[in-house]
Scaffold this motif. Structure first.
Motif, PDB file in Angstrom:
ATOM      1  N   GLN A  81       0.214   1.480   1.166  1.00 30.60           N
ATOM      2  CA  GLN A  81      -0.350   2.286   2.240  1.00 30.60           C
ATOM      3  C   GLN A  81       0.374   3.617   2.250  1.00 30.60           C
ATOM      4  OE1 GLN A  81      -2.920   1.663   4.470  1.00 30.60           O
ATOM      5  NE2 GLN A  81      -2.597   3.780   5.117  1.00 30.60           N
ATOM      6  N   MET A  82      -0.386   4.691   2.101  1.00 30.72           N
ATOM      7  CA  MET A  82       0.193   6.024   2.023  1.00 30.72           C
ATOM      8  C   MET A  82      -0.276   6.846   3.214  1.00 30.72           C
ATOM      9  SD  MET A  82      -0.282   6.709  -2.071  1.00 30.72           S
ATOM     10  CE  MET A  82      -2.066   6.779  -1.974  1.00 30.72           C
ATOM     11  N   ASN A  83       0.650   7.223   4.052  1.00 34.19           N
ATOM     12  CA  ASN A  83       0.343   8.013   5.245  1.00 34.19           C
ATOM     13  C   ASN A  83       0.936   9.406   5.123  1.00 34.19           C
ATOM     14  OD1 ASN A  83      -0.892   5.738   6.393  1.00 34.19           O
ATOM     15  ND2 ASN A  83       1.029   5.078   7.345  1.00 34.19           N
ATOM     16  N   ASN A  84       0.384  10.321   5.921  1.00 32.97           N
ATOM     17  CA  ASN A  84       0.886  11.697   5.932  1.00 32.97           C
ATOM     18  C   ASN A  84       1.046  12.244   4.510  1.00 32.97           C
ATOM     19  OD1 ASN A  84       1.863  14.113   6.959  1.00 32.97           O
ATOM     20  ND2 ASN A  84       3.967  13.364   7.112  1.00 32.97           N
ATOM     21  N   LEU A  85      -0.024  12.163   3.761  1.00 40.87           N
ATOM     22  CA  LEU A  85       0.039  12.578   2.357  1.00 40.87           C
ATOM     23  C   LEU A  85       0.287  14.072   2.230  1.00 40.87           C
ATOM     24  CD1 LEU A  85      -2.766  10.277   1.035  1.00 40.87           C
ATOM     25  CD2 LEU A  85      -0.475  10.421   0.057  1.00 40.87           C
ATOM     26  N   LYS A  86       1.047  14.427   1.207  1.00 37.63           N
ATOM     27  CA  LYS A  86       1.400  15.811   0.933  1.00 37.63           C
ATOM     28  C   LYS A  86       0.838  16.231  -0.424  1.00 37.63           C
ATOM     29  CE  LYS A  86       5.782  15.157   3.388  1.00 37.63           C
ATOM     30  NZ  LYS A  86       7.257  15.271   3.313  1.00 37.63           N
ATOM     31  N   LEU A  87       0.756  17.530  -0.620  1.00 36.87           N
ATOM     32  CA  LEU A  87       0.236  18.035  -1.890  1.00 36.87           C
ATOM     33  C   LEU A  87       1.022  17.471  -3.075  1.00 36.87           C
ATOM     34  CD1 LEU A  87      -0.370  21.806  -1.028  1.00 36.87           C
ATOM     35  CD2 LEU A  87      -2.035  19.930  -1.045  1.00 36.87           C
ATOM     36  N   GLU A  88       2.319  17.323  -2.885  1.00 36.68           N
ATOM     37  CA  GLU A  88       3.171  16.849  -3.972  1.00 36.68           C
ATOM     38  C   GLU A  88       3.025  15.362  -4.258  1.00 36.68           C
ATOM     39  OE1 GLU A  88       4.109  18.583  -1.286  1.00 36.68           O
ATOM     40  OE2 GLU A  88       6.024  17.875  -0.477  1.00 36.68           O
ATOM     41  N   ASP A  89       2.208  14.666  -3.483  1.00 34.83           N
ATOM     42  CA  ASP A  89       1.925  13.258  -3.763  1.00 34.83           C
ATOM     43  C   ASP A  89       0.809  13.109  -4.807  1.00 34.83           C
ATOM     44  OD1 ASP A  89       2.378  12.564  -0.285  1.00 34.83           O
ATOM     45  OD2 ASP A  89       3.801  12.184  -1.912  1.00 34.83           O
ATOM     46  N   THR A  90       0.206  14.209  -5.199  1.00 39.28           N
ATOM     47  CA  THR A  90      -0.843  14.163  -6.211  1.00 39.28           C
ATOM     48  C   THR A  90      -0.275  13.648  -7.531  1.00 39.28           C
ATOM     49  OG1 THR A  90      -2.115  15.966  -5.230  1.00 39.28           O
ATOM     50  CG2 THR A  90      -2.432  15.555  -7.577  1.00 39.28           C
ATOM     51  N   ALA A  91      -0.879  12.580  -8.033  1.00 38.38           N
ATOM     52  CA  ALA A  91      -0.385  11.949  -9.265  1.00 38.38           C
ATOM     53  C   ALA A  91      -1.295  10.780  -9.619  1.00 38.38           C
ATOM     54  CB  ALA A  91       1.040  11.438  -9.069  1.00 38.38           C
ATOM     55  N   VAL A  92      -1.070  10.236 -10.796  1.00 43.39           N
ATOM     56  CA  VAL A  92      -1.653   8.949 -11.157  1.00 43.39           C
ATOM     57  C   VAL A  92      -0.675   7.877 -10.709  1.00 43.39           C
ATOM     58  CG1 VAL A  92      -2.444   7.455 -13.020  1.00 43.39           C
ATOM     59  CG2 VAL A  92      -2.899   9.921 -13.106  1.00 43.39           C
ATOM     60  N   TYR A  93      -1.168   6.927  -9.967  1.00 40.18           N
ATOM     61  CA  TYR A  93      -0.338   5.859  -9.423  1.00 40.18           C
ATOM     62  C   TYR A  93      -0.546   4.584 -10.228  1.00 40.18           C
ATOM     63  CZ  TYR A  93       0.975   8.684  -5.431  1.00 40.18           C
ATOM     64  OH  TYR A  93       1.519   9.661  -4.626  1.00 40.18           O
ATOM     65  N   TYR A  94       0.562   3.955 -10.568  1.00 37.24           N
ATOM     66  CA  TYR A  94       0.545   2.736 -11.373  1.00 37.24           C
ATOM     67  C   TYR A  94       1.217   1.595 -10.624  1.00 37.24           C
ATOM     68  CZ  TYR A  94      -0.267   5.972 -15.273  1.00 37.24           C
ATOM     69  OH  TYR A  94      -0.764   6.938 -16.103  1.00 37.24           O
ATOM     70  N   CYS A  95       0.628   0.419 -10.718  1.00 34.25           N
ATOM     71  CA  CYS A  95       1.319  -0.771 -10.260  1.00 34.25           C
ATOM     72  C   CYS A  95       1.925  -1.468 -11.476  1.00 34.25           C
ATOM     73  CB  CYS A  95       0.391  -1.702  -9.497  1.00 34.25           C
ATOM     74  SG  CYS A  95      -1.103  -2.218 -10.381  1.00 34.25           S
ATOM     75  N   ALA A  96       2.988  -2.190 -11.234  1.00 38.14           N
ATOM     76  CA  ALA A  96       3.704  -2.827 -12.327  1.00 38.14           C
ATOM     77  C   ALA A  96       4.357  -4.111 -11.852  1.00 38.14           C
ATOM     78  CB  ALA A  96       4.758  -1.876 -12.882  1.00 38.14           C
ATOM     79  N   ALA A  97       4.621  -4.995 -12.804  1.00 43.25           N
ATOM     80  CA  ALA A  97       5.246  -6.276 -12.478  1.00 43.25           C
ATOM     81  C   ALA A  97       6.439  -6.540 -13.374  1.00 43.25           C
ATOM     82  CB  ALA A  97       4.232  -7.414 -12.633  1.00 43.25           C
ATOM     83  N   ASP A  98       7.511  -6.966 -12.755  1.00 38.70           N
ATOM     84  CA  ASP A  98       8.714  -7.373 -13.477  1.00 38.70           C
ATOM     85  C   ASP A  98       8.879  -8.872 -13.271  1.00 38.70           C
ATOM     86  OD1 ASP A  98      12.272  -6.912 -12.784  1.00 38.70           O
ATOM     87  OD2 ASP A  98      11.239  -7.950 -14.417  1.00 38.70           O
ATOM     88  N   ARG A  99       8.476  -9.660 -14.238  1.00 36.16           N
ATOM     89  CA  ARG A  99       8.488 -11.116 -14.076  1.00 36.16           C
ATOM     90  C   ARG A  99       9.901 -11.680 -14.054  1.00 36.16           C
ATOM     91  NH1 ARG A  99       3.908 -14.015 -17.593  1.00 36.16           N
ATOM     92  NH2 ARG A  99       4.410 -15.661 -16.123  1.00 36.16           N
ATOM     93  N   ASN A 100      10.868 -10.899 -14.513  1.00 32.39           N
ATOM     94  CA  ASN A 100      12.248 -11.382 -14.516  1.00 32.39           C
ATOM     95  C   ASN A 100      12.981 -11.079 -13.215  1.00 32.39           C
ATOM     96  OD1 ASN A 100      12.195 -12.384 -17.230  1.00 32.39           O
ATOM     97  ND2 ASN A 100      12.298 -10.265 -17.947  1.00 32.39           N
ATOM     98  N   GLY A 101      12.327 -10.356 -12.318  1.00 32.90           N
ATOM     99  CA  GLY A 101      12.916 -10.104 -11.011  1.00 32.90           C
ATOM    100  C   GLY A 101      14.206  -9.318 -11.055  1.00 32.90           C
ATOM    101  N   GLN A 102      14.265  -8.251 -11.843  1.00 31.41           N
ATOM    102  CA  GLN A 102      15.491  -7.476 -11.985  1.00 31.41           C
ATOM    103  C   GLN A 102      15.842  -6.659 -10.757  1.00 31.41           C
ATOM    104  OE1 GLN A 102      17.473  -7.637 -14.887  1.00 31.41           O
ATOM    105  NE2 GLN A 102      16.093  -9.365 -15.155  1.00 31.41           N
ATOM    106  N   TRP A 103      14.884  -6.458  -9.875  1.00 29.71           N
ATOM    107  CA  TRP A 103      15.080  -5.627  -8.674  1.00 29.71           C
ATOM    108  C   TRP A 103      15.595  -4.250  -9.081  1.00 29.71           C
ATOM    109  CZ3 TRP A 103      12.694  -6.010  -4.418  1.00 29.71           C
ATOM    110  CH2 TRP A 103      13.100  -5.317  -3.285  1.00 29.71           C
TER     111      TRP A 103
END
Length: 123
Positions: A81-103
């Motif tokens: 959830q993205m609120n109060n978006l700014k011009l500098e938030d313009t980008a391609v957004y990627y989701c990703a998964a780390d199955r090893n849970g490296q945090w």
């Protein structure tokens, strides 16, 4: 694990947008899911991450207080959830998964990536 990101689009500055990332395949309880973004000419930037089982979250400084990461375990879906978006938030957004849970906020720790969804913030 296959990830499918969606929800990007054109939005005016100050408005909100919610991204989704549908995951198929088994998600282990220790999996860490994250959001990253990449603007033209810039390196990939860490946005937020969440531990799939406990829901523990962590945010990058540039979005702290404006973005919220969450997950729906029943739907195997990650959200941003993205609120109060700014011009500098313009980008391609990627989701990703780390199955090893490296945090980790380092993109190299993530094993699986969605295809990206474009967010464009206009003035």
């Amino acid at each position: 694990v296959q990830l499918q990101a969606s929800g990007g689009g054109l939005v005016q500055a100050g408005n909100s947008l919610r991204l989704s990332c549908a995951a198929s395949g088994r998600i282990f309880s220790s999996t860490v899911m994250g959001w990253f973004r990449q603007a033209p000419g810039k390196e990939r930037e860490f946005i937020a991450m969440i531990r799939w089982d406990f829901g523990r979250t962590y945010y990058g400084e540039s979005v702290k207080g404006r973005f919220t990461i969450s997950r729906d375990k029943a739907k195997n879906t990650l959200y941003l959830q993205m609120n109060n978006l700014k011009l500098e938030d313009t980008a391609v957004y990627y989701c990703a998964a780390d199955r090893n849970g490296q945090w980790s906020s380092r993109s190299v720790e993530y094993d699986y990536w969605g295809q990206g969804t474009l967010v464009t913030v206009s003035s």
